[in-house]
Design a protein around this motif. Sequence first.
Motif, short mmCIF file in Angstrom:
data_model
loop_
_atom_site.label_atom_id
_atom_site.label_comp_id
_atom_site.label_asym_id
_atom_site.label_seq_id
_atom_site.Cartn_x
_atom_site.Cartn_y
_atom_site.Cartn_z
N ILE A 65 0.85 -1.19 0.00
CA ILE A 65 0.00 0.00 0.00
C ILE A 65 0.88 1.24 0.00
CG2 ILE A 65 -0.21 0.00 2.54
CD1 ILE A 65 -3.16 0.90 2.14
N SER A 66 0.50 2.22 -0.77
CA SER A 66 1.28 3.45 -0.85
C SER A 66 1.14 4.27 0.43
CB SER A 66 0.82 4.27 -2.05
OG SER A 66 -0.55 4.66 -1.87
N TRP A 67 1.96 5.28 0.56
CA TRP A 67 1.97 6.06 1.79
C TRP A 67 0.65 6.78 2.03
CZ3 TRP A 67 1.65 11.45 2.31
CH2 TRP A 67 1.68 12.17 1.12
N THR A 68 -0.03 7.14 0.95
CA THR A 68 -1.33 7.81 1.09
C THR A 68 -2.45 6.82 1.37
OG1 THR A 68 -1.75 7.58 -1.26
CG2 THR A 68 -0.65 9.61 -0.51
N GLY A 69 -2.22 5.57 1.06
CA GLY A 69 -3.28 4.58 1.17
C GLY A 69 -4.14 4.50 -0.07
N PHE A 70 -3.87 5.34 -1.06
CA PHE A 70 -4.72 5.38 -2.24
C PHE A 70 -4.44 4.24 -3.20
CE2 PHE A 70 -6.58 8.80 -0.54
CZ PHE A 70 -6.13 10.08 -0.81
N GLN A 71 -3.23 3.71 -3.17
CA GLN A 71 -2.87 2.62 -4.08
C GLN A 71 -2.54 1.38 -3.29
OE1 GLN A 71 0.75 3.16 -6.28
NE2 GLN A 71 0.40 1.39 -7.59
N SER A 72 -3.13 0.27 -3.70
CA SER A 72 -2.80 -1.01 -3.09
C SER A 72 -2.66 -2.04 -4.20
CB SER A 72 -3.86 -1.45 -2.08
OG SER A 72 -5.14 -1.53 -2.67
N SER B 88 8.93 0.47 2.86
CA SER B 88 9.73 0.90 1.72
C SER B 88 9.84 2.41 1.69
CB SER B 88 9.09 0.41 0.43
OG SER B 88 9.73 0.99 -0.70
N ILE B 89 11.05 2.90 1.39
CA ILE B 89 11.23 4.34 1.28
C ILE B 89 10.55 4.89 0.03
CG2 ILE B 89 13.38 4.31 2.59
CD1 ILE B 89 14.88 4.58 -0.10
N TRP B 90 10.16 3.98 -0.89
CA TRP B 90 9.48 4.40 -2.12
C TRP B 90 7.98 4.55 -1.84
CZ3 TRP B 90 12.80 5.83 -5.76
CH2 TRP B 90 14.08 5.30 -5.71
N GLY B 91 7.65 5.61 -1.19
CA GLY B 91 6.31 5.80 -0.65
C GLY B 91 5.16 5.66 -1.63
N ASP B 92 5.39 6.10 -2.88
CA ASP B 92 4.35 6.04 -3.89
C ASP B 92 4.39 4.75 -4.70
OD1 ASP B 92 4.60 9.57 -4.59
OD2 ASP B 92 3.11 8.48 -3.40
N HIS B 93 5.35 3.88 -4.37
CA HIS B 93 5.57 2.69 -5.20
C HIS B 93 5.64 1.43 -4.37
CE1 HIS B 93 6.27 5.12 -8.79
NE2 HIS B 93 6.92 5.94 -8.01
N PRO B 94 4.51 0.91 -3.95
CA PRO B 94 4.53 -0.31 -3.13
C PRO B 94 5.03 -1.54 -3.88
CG PRO B 94 2.28 0.25 -3.75
CD PRO B 94 3.14 1.41 -4.15
N GLU B 95 5.26 -1.41 -5.18
CA GLU B 95 5.77 -2.53 -5.96
C GLU B 95 7.29 -2.61 -5.94
OE1 GLU B 95 4.72 0.27 -7.13
OE2 GLU B 95 6.00 0.94 -8.79
N ARG B 96 7.93 -1.60 -5.38
CA ARG B 96 9.39 -1.56 -5.37
C ARG B 96 9.96 -2.26 -4.15
NH1 ARG B 96 12.21 3.50 -8.13
NH2 ARG B 96 13.88 1.99 -7.81
N GLU B 97 11.30 -2.26 -4.03
CA GLU B 97 11.96 -3.01 -2.97
C GLU B 97 11.67 -2.42 -1.59
OE1 GLU B 97 13.35 -1.42 -5.48
OE2 GLU B 97 15.05 -0.18 -4.83
#
Length: 122
Positions: free
Chosen positions: A51-58, A99-108
Amino acid sequence: QVRLVESGGGLVQAGGSLRLSCAASGRTFSSYAMGWFRQAPGREREFVAGISWTGFQSIYTDSVKNRFAISRDNAKQMVYLHMNNLKPEDTAVYYCAASIWGDHPEREYDYWGQGTQVTVSS
């Protein structure tokens, strides 16, 4: 840096439900993407949901779509995995990750909890 502690695992019958929780500490929790992974005996760790940092993307791995749901509460610094219609093949140790990639839950993912055991009996 963020510290993660999972809870909520246990033994459940097939078709049942569980909710896993992940408590995070750290001032920048809300900027992290969060994820759940699992590892079954003799198998590699696999991504379950993110899930992204905003919660908008899962996002979800195919095997849990329409059964599991990830959510977060940034004010409480909590992440949840709601698991429904559990199957024996869902048996694994479940790990929370950040993940430090807040907008990218698909990343490492960079930070990991110790895991919580989920066992689904048939």
